[in-house]
Design a protein around this motif. Structure first.
Motif, short mmCIF file in Angstrom:
data_model
loop_
_atom_site.label_atom_id
_atom_site.label_comp_id
_atom_site.label_asym_id
_atom_site.label_seq_id
_atom_site.Cartn_x
_atom_site.Cartn_y
_atom_site.Cartn_z
N VAL A 156 20.73 -2.30 -0.94
CA VAL A 156 19.47 -2.65 -0.17
C VAL A 156 19.33 -1.37 0.60
CG1 VAL A 156 18.52 -4.16 1.59
CG2 VAL A 156 19.63 -5.09 -0.28
N THR A 157 18.06 -0.86 0.78
CA THR A 157 17.88 0.40 1.57
C THR A 157 16.34 0.22 1.87
OG1 THR A 157 18.05 2.69 1.32
CG2 THR A 157 17.07 1.64 -0.49
N ALA A 158 16.09 1.33 2.69
CA ALA A 158 14.61 1.54 3.19
C ALA A 158 14.03 2.08 2.12
CB ALA A 158 14.78 2.22 4.41
N LEU A 159 13.48 1.35 1.45
CA LEU A 159 12.40 1.87 0.35
C LEU A 159 11.12 2.58 1.13
CD1 LEU A 159 12.75 -0.47 -2.35
CD2 LEU A 159 13.75 1.62 -2.43
N PRO A 160 10.32 3.66 0.21
CA PRO A 160 9.15 4.07 0.95
C PRO A 160 8.23 3.02 1.13
CG PRO A 160 9.93 5.67 -0.93
CD PRO A 160 10.90 4.37 -0.77
N ILE A 161 7.41 3.08 2.11
CA ILE A 161 6.30 1.89 2.45
C ILE A 161 5.32 2.07 1.26
CG2 ILE A 161 4.56 0.84 3.58
CD1 ILE A 161 7.52 0.33 4.76
N HIS A 162 5.02 0.92 0.59
CA HIS A 162 3.95 1.00 -0.62
C HIS A 162 2.53 1.08 -0.05
CE1 HIS A 162 1.70 -0.43 -4.12
NE2 HIS A 162 2.75 -0.13 -4.74
N ASP A 163 1.71 1.65 -0.78
CA ASP A 163 0.42 2.17 -0.32
C ASP A 163 -0.43 0.80 -0.06
OD1 ASP A 163 0.67 4.77 -0.22
OD2 ASP A 163 -0.31 5.29 -2.26
N HIS A 164 -0.02 -0.23 -0.52
CA HIS A 164 -0.68 -1.44 -0.12
C HIS A 164 -0.81 -1.91 1.29
CE1 HIS A 164 -1.51 -3.03 -4.34
NE2 HIS A 164 -0.08 -3.25 -4.62
N LEU A 165 0.12 -1.40 2.01
CA LEU A 165 0.23 -1.45 3.42
C LEU A 165 -0.65 -0.30 4.14
CD1 LEU A 165 3.95 -2.84 4.13
CD2 LEU A 165 1.67 -4.01 4.13
N ARG A 166 -0.93 0.73 3.39
CA ARG A 166 -1.97 1.62 3.98
C ARG A 166 -3.57 1.80 3.45
NH1 ARG A 166 2.96 4.85 4.58
NH2 ARG A 166 2.99 4.94 2.33
N GLN A 167 -3.86 0.53 2.91
CA GLN A 167 -5.36 0.37 2.54
C GLN A 167 -6.55 1.19 3.17
OE1 GLN A 167 -5.65 -1.83 -0.91
NE2 GLN A 167 -4.15 -0.60 -0.70
N PHE A 168 -6.39 0.94 4.49
CA PHE A 168 -7.59 1.58 5.30
C PHE A 168 -7.44 3.28 5.32
CE2 PHE A 168 -7.25 -2.82 7.33
CZ PHE A 168 -8.35 -3.27 6.69
N SER A 169 -6.20 3.67 5.24
CA SER A 169 -5.96 5.06 5.14
C SER A 169 -6.58 5.52 3.62
CB SER A 169 -4.53 5.44 5.14
OG SER A 169 -4.24 5.15 6.78
N LEU A 170 -6.34 4.59 2.66
CA LEU A 170 -6.82 5.18 1.42
C LEU A 170 -8.24 5.15 1.20
CD1 LEU A 170 -3.98 3.33 -0.88
CD2 LEU A 170 -4.29 5.81 -0.32
N ILE A 171 -8.83 4.09 1.82
CA ILE A 171 -10.46 3.92 1.92
C ILE A 171 -10.99 4.95 2.68
CG2 ILE A 171 -12.35 2.65 2.68
CD1 ILE A 171 -10.50 0.07 2.24
#
Length: 323
Positions: A156-171
């Motif tokens: 168990v570790t700190a995986l990179p945060i998925h882009d699903h949690l940065r949707q507005f930045s992607l838009i």
């Protein structure tokens, strides 16, 4: 009917495999663990996966809560295998059902848990139920901070945060197409992107989070609640799970903001960090809600995501003074 449309019946969302659909070799293993053939099988009505999940009881009174999934349900198969690894490593103080056995059988995974004297939460949530769930998470979060060594030893570790949690930045960057937003958020993509781009930093912490804390992943008893489905744990900030749980509370008419700041996991969290979390939750739910139906899961999945996204957006808009 809530302000965000019909609420999802969280205790009756599931469309599951049944006992009759389990391979005989899986049935035989469950019978062996129980010490007799089932005389009563109560299927779990809540949840979004299609895996088998039921309270199974014999004539003698022996009983287990059993989950099972096979190769035709790869998402559930992976989730249950991970739960089989994580559950026994949860530290004392985490209110979770105890795993009694786990077995891999012919590309199937079957888990047996202790049976708890409780029920699935439903909407509208009573203040009592909500308090019990928040108390259970406070106890779990305390036991999971700092990150327990037995979980770290599992990987168990700190995986990179998925882009699903940065949707507005992607838009904002033109990387994905916009999706429908409620009126209070229309025309605010740049502001929302300014928030969700900071989600990685906001979640940095030496603690283990559940990462899927919702009412439908909890069981409520007379005087306590338990947290289930420890499939996606990572080393991140526990306050994010608190916000995720309270999104449903906000949509249900409770004062989520007051409940968040009164919860022990909010210690050290800044208002901007909470807004970053709510922007990420909003983008995740609203973005996923417009995708095609996911195979082999509950038909309520997209409705749950849409309702949750609107509730998160409304909580964020109230905090930011957007109308």
């Amino acid at each position: 009917m809530s302000r965000f449309g019909p609420t999802v019946p969280y205790d009756a969302t599931a469309v599951r495999d049944t006992w009759a659909t389990l391979p005989p070799i899986v049935q035989d293993r469950i019978i062996a663990e129980l010490g007799g053939k089932p005389s009563d099988i109560k299927m779990a009505g809540g949840g979004f996966s299609g895996a088998f999940a039921a309270r199974v009881r014999t004539e003698s009174g022996a009983e287990l809560f059993v989950k099972a999934a096979g190769p035709d349900r790869p998402f559930s198969l992976h989730a249950l295998r991970q739960e089989a690894r994580v559950n026994p490593a949860l530290p004392q103080g985490v209110p979770a059902p105890r795993l009694e056995f786990a077995a891999d059988i012919d590309d199937w995974i079957v888990l047996g848990f202790e049976v708890l004297d409780g029920r699935a939460p439903t909407l509208p949530m009573s203040p009592r139920d909500l308090d019990l769930m928040l108390d259970a998470w406070a106890a779990a979060a305390a036991a999971l901070t700092p990150a327990p060594q037995q979980l770290l030893d599992l990987g168990v570790t700190a995986l990179p945060i998925h882009d699903h949690l940065r949707q507005f930045s992607l838009i904002a960057a033109g990387d994905i197409e916009p999706f429908p937003l409620p009126p209070a958020l229309e025309g605010r993509i740049d502001e929302l992107a300014q928030l969700d781009q900071h989600i990685e930093a906001a979640l940095t912490a030496d603690s283990v989070m559940h990462f899927d804390l919702r009412p439908d992943n909890m069981i409520v008893g007379a005087d306590q609640a338990w947290i289930c489905d420890w499939n996606w744990v990572q080393v991140h900030s526990t306050w994010f799970d608190t916000a995720c749980l309270l999104v449903a509370a906000h949509g249900d008419g409770h004062d989520a903001d007051a409940l968040f700041w009164a919860h022990p996991t909010s210690a050290g969290v800044t208002p901007d960090q909470l807004d970053t979390g709510l922007a990420s939750i909003t983008g995740y739910y609203l973005g996923r809600s417009v995708e095609p139906p996911f195979p082999d899961v509950s038909p309520y999945m997209r409705a749950h995501q849409r309702w949750s996204g609107l509730a998160a957006a409304d909580w964020l808009a109230q905090r930011r003074g957007w109308s």
